[in-house]
Design a protein around this motif. Structure first.
Motif, PDB file in Angstrom:
ATOM      1  N   TYR B 138      93.938  23.694  28.340  1.00  0.00           N
ATOM      2  CA  TYR B 138      92.627  23.840  28.980  1.00  0.00           C
ATOM      3  C   TYR B 138      91.529  23.368  28.031  1.00  0.00           C
ATOM      4  N   GLU B 235      90.555  32.912  34.413  1.00  0.00           N
ATOM      5  CA  GLU B 235      89.718  31.816  34.848  1.00  0.00           C
ATOM      6  C   GLU B 235      90.223  30.489  34.260  1.00  0.00           C
ATOM      7  N   ARG B 236      90.519  30.522  32.985  1.00  0.00           N
ATOM      8  CA  ARG B 236      91.015  29.312  32.333  1.00  0.00           C
ATOM      9  C   ARG B 236      92.310  28.855  32.967  1.00  0.00           C
ATOM     10  N   ARG B 239      91.727  27.225  36.326  1.00  0.00           N
ATOM     11  CA  ARG B 239      91.100  25.903  36.249  1.00  0.00           C
ATOM     12  C   ARG B 239      92.075  24.838  35.753  1.00  0.00           C
TER      13      ARG B 239
END
Lengths: 333, 384
Positions: B138, B235-236, B239
């Motif tokens: 990420y 969240e990471r 994504r």
């Protein structure tokens, strides 16, 4: 009988060191370790078969290799209960999740209770997070199978997962002793540890190829077993070898043959023969280089097994490997 | 519809290589990255395996955990803008870094880092390596320093479970379940318990008795402290997963050997990718014996050209019988490899049947320099 295999496998008379695995010296619990794809399962199956044919009662236990085992013995599937693969030879699949669930069942005898436990999130966490727990329970089962089954097995052969994971398996006693300070798991870890480190009961057979990476891993594995884990290493099986040829082929002559092939009587054939010879020589040279490394750095009995091309052929192949490993004729059966 | 391997490497942002151990995945990853760099891209290759030889091949004394430039001077044309960096993924170190970064305070981070359960878990927990790898990926992807990141995944078929991680993470951080782990040794005294809670506490109680109290307390403490990070991780993960699932950005590729065992594992990976709707770009079959030699059963003696050939062999000082046996062996090996490759192609899931398949012949010498890597790269993808 794998006679034709043998002819192909050892072009001209074999030039092995002549060392074989004495079946009589094998420990009660034999642990097979090594990098993935080096023929660990094949070696374990072949030895199990030899032992059974020598009249021993043998259990062959796979953790993630039972598909391969069942292919060799032409048995549809191997499960959590021992199945007879051959006279005197039994197979079992030590499925981590199933063994762990059954451990929970045994621990919490009432159905309504263990049901709830198996379904609860806390249990899911526990099995996901508690380090080494599943491995411990699997080795605990191995320990039971080695010591407490009636009639007892003369030998339990455990085909460990490929190195990285395999090491964490054999280290699990130590690891869990650090995590669980008391209680039933602590006791299990102690018992597992005692069995693995008892050199009269347990020993490792390392299987490798004579190539750069497998040999690197083999040396690391040996260090870890001897140093940190204190588990006896009883033998090294070097698999898939291209033995030195007798009489040898001259590389310069092969190159000449390759370069001059177009003007030969049968150019295609001459070129095919030259390429084959050069290929064999190159692989044989690599093997020799790494055999020397192993001889220098790994002071345990070394058994050399030539490359056999017919791995898919199943049972006769196992007998052939077993014969090469133990020096016993397969025809004795 | 599949893009060709060259297109994949020239256009995608993330190229993954998956496969079982010992099939040459690290080498294929490095060769691919090198090829892309020579084709003008700015490339980072992330490797899990600190193979010393590979480091040497790249002209480095070792591969560190930070991004290290690879000197390409001798290979690069003056006009090329391509660059190559390499780094090793050290799970434990990256995981520590992530915890320090996402913990609300240094004290909170230390609380986690010093826990026994964390220490054991970061070494051995299934999935930990994957969580960490995703987090690092990420960071690297969104930093946008590179046109292309080539990832050499862990040497096991289970590395593919990597891509299921976000779902698993979300499950692990389920707050309701966490409630129970956070106070596993507290007396169950509250009068306001619902049925759900009561049964859960009963279970906690039983598990405690079976396993020993301290363990549960440790695990509880671990999860409660790591919960503070959950939002960031989640969240990471989501994504980066979106990037990985976008076939315009990412490509998943398989490396296998022509041995039955690794073919089986390659098929496992292919099916997993299929199930996760991740695009399989191409497959590399490494170390294929392509020395047809003699067909099984053929003996030199029986061939029509026998006399002439035997005479010439003898003139060169080569023993015809030995050479004939060797040629039979390579013939059998070549056939064996062909059969396993055919098996692989046949058993690919329906949507993946047209996956391009690149065969790499067995190079008897091991790759130990940039030239060797370049030779491999050209075998795979042609001229850059």
């Amino acid at each position: 009988m794998g006679a034709s295999n043998h002819m192909i496998a050892t072009p001209s008379s074999p030039s092995r060191t002549g060392e074989t695995l004495s079946l009589r010296k094998l420990k009660r619990l034999v642990l097979f370790c090594g990098k993935g794809g080096v023929g660990k399962t094949t070696v374990a199956c072949a030895l199990a078969l030899q032992l059974a044919r020598a009249g021993k009662r043998v259990l062959l236990a796979g953790i993630d290799s039972t598909d391969q085992i069942s292919r060799y013995f032409e048995i549809p599937t191997i499960g959590l209960r021992e199945v007879e693969l051959e006279k005197g030879l039994y197979g079992i699949h030590l499925d981590e999740q199933l063994i762990f669930d059954s451990f929970i069942r045994k621990t919490f005898r009432f159905k309504s209770l263990y049901r709830r436990i198996l379904e609860s999130t806390i249990y899911q966490y526990f099995t996901a997070a508690a380090p080494g727990l599943k491995e411990l329970i699997v080795l605990d089962t191995v320990q039971e199978l080695t010591g407490q089954v009636r009639p007892p097995y003369d030998h339990v052969l455990l085909d460990c997962p490929a190195t990285g994971h395999g090491l964490s398996y054999l280290d699990v006693g130590n690891q869990t002793l650090r995590t669980f300070h008391f209680g039933p798991l602590h006791r299990k870890a102690e018992a597992v540890q005692a069995l693995l480190t008892d050199a009269t009961q347990s020993g490792v057979v390392i299987v490798t190829l004579a190539e750069e990476l497998p040999v690197n891993e083999t040396l690391e594995l040996y260090e870890a077993l001897r140093g940190r884990l204190k588990i006896a290493v009883d033998a090294l099986v070097v698999n898939g070898l291209f033995p030195l040829l007798d009489p040898p082929l001259d590389t310069a002559a092969l190159e000449q043959l390759r370069d001059a092939a177009p003007i030969f009587a049968a150019p295609a054939l001459a070129s095919a023969l030259a390429e084959a010879g050069l290929f064999y020589q190159a692989r044989s040279r690599i093997n020799q280089e790494h055999l020397e490394r192993l001889a220098q750095e790994l002071p345990v009995p070394r058994i050399e097994v030539p490359f056999l091309p017919d791995e898919a052929k199943g049972f006769p192949f196992l007998l052939e490997v077993g014969r090469l490993l133990s020096g016993r004729g397969a025809e004795e059966s | 519809m599949n893009a060709g391997p060259r297109d994949v490497i020239l256009r995608r942002r993330i190229v993954m290589f998956c496969g079982s151990g010992g099939v040459g995945k690290t080498t294929v990853s490095a060769a691919t990255a090198l090829w892309a760099a020579l084709a003008g891209r700015n490339v980072l290759v992330v490797t899990i395996d600190p193979a010393r030889r590979l480091a040497n091949a790249l002209g480095l004394s070792g591969v560190g955990t930070s991004e290290t430039p690879v000197p390409l001077a001798e290979l690069t044309l003056s006009s090329s803008r391509g660059r190559l960096h390499v780094m090793m993924m050290d799970t434990k170190q990256v995981m520590d870094e992530l915890i320090i970064k996402y913990a609300p305070s240094r004290e909170a981070a230390d609380r986690i880092l010093h826990q026994k359960v964390y220490q054991a878990m970061s070494d051995s927990m299934v999935g930990a390596a994957e969580v960490v790898a995703l987090g690092k990926l990420y960071e690297l992807h969104f930093k946008r320093d590179y046109d292309l990141i080539v990832v050499d995944t862990a040497p096991t078929k289970h590395a593919i479970d990597f891509f299921e991680t976000p779902q698993r993470l979300i499950h692990i951080f389920d707050p309701e379940a966490l409630g129970w782990l956070m106070r596993p040794v507290e007396a169950v005294s509250s009068a306001g318990f619902g049925i759900l809670k009561r049964s859960a506490s009963l279970i906690a109680d039983l598990v405690e008795r079976a396993f020993g109290l301290t363990v549960l307390a440790d695990i509880g403490a671990f999860f409660s402290s790591i919960q503070e990070l959950a939002g960031g991780f989640r969240e990471r993960s989501e994504r980066i997963l979106a990037v990985l699932q976008d076939p315009a950005l990412s490509s998943f590729n398989i490396v296998t050997s022509p041995q039955r065992l690794s073919v089986d594992e390659a098929l496992y990976i292919a099916r997993k990718l299929h199930g996760l709707r991740l695009e399989l770009g191409f497959a590399v079959v490494n170390r294929v014996t392509m020395i047809p030699g003699l067909r099984t059963g053929d003996v030199l003696e029986a061939l029509p050209e026998r006399d002439a050939v035997v005479k010439q062999l003898v003139e060169l000082g080569l023993d015809p019988r030995t050479l004939s046996r060797v040629a039979q062996l390579t013939g059998a090996m070549s056939q064996h490899d062909q059969d396993n490759i055919a098996l692989f192609q046949r058993q690919l899931p329906p949507g993946q049947q047209d996956t391009p398949l690149l065969r790499v012949p067995y190079f008897p010498t091991e790759i130990c320099d940039l030239d060797g890597l370049m030779r491999l790269a050209k075998t795979l993808y042609g001229e850059p």
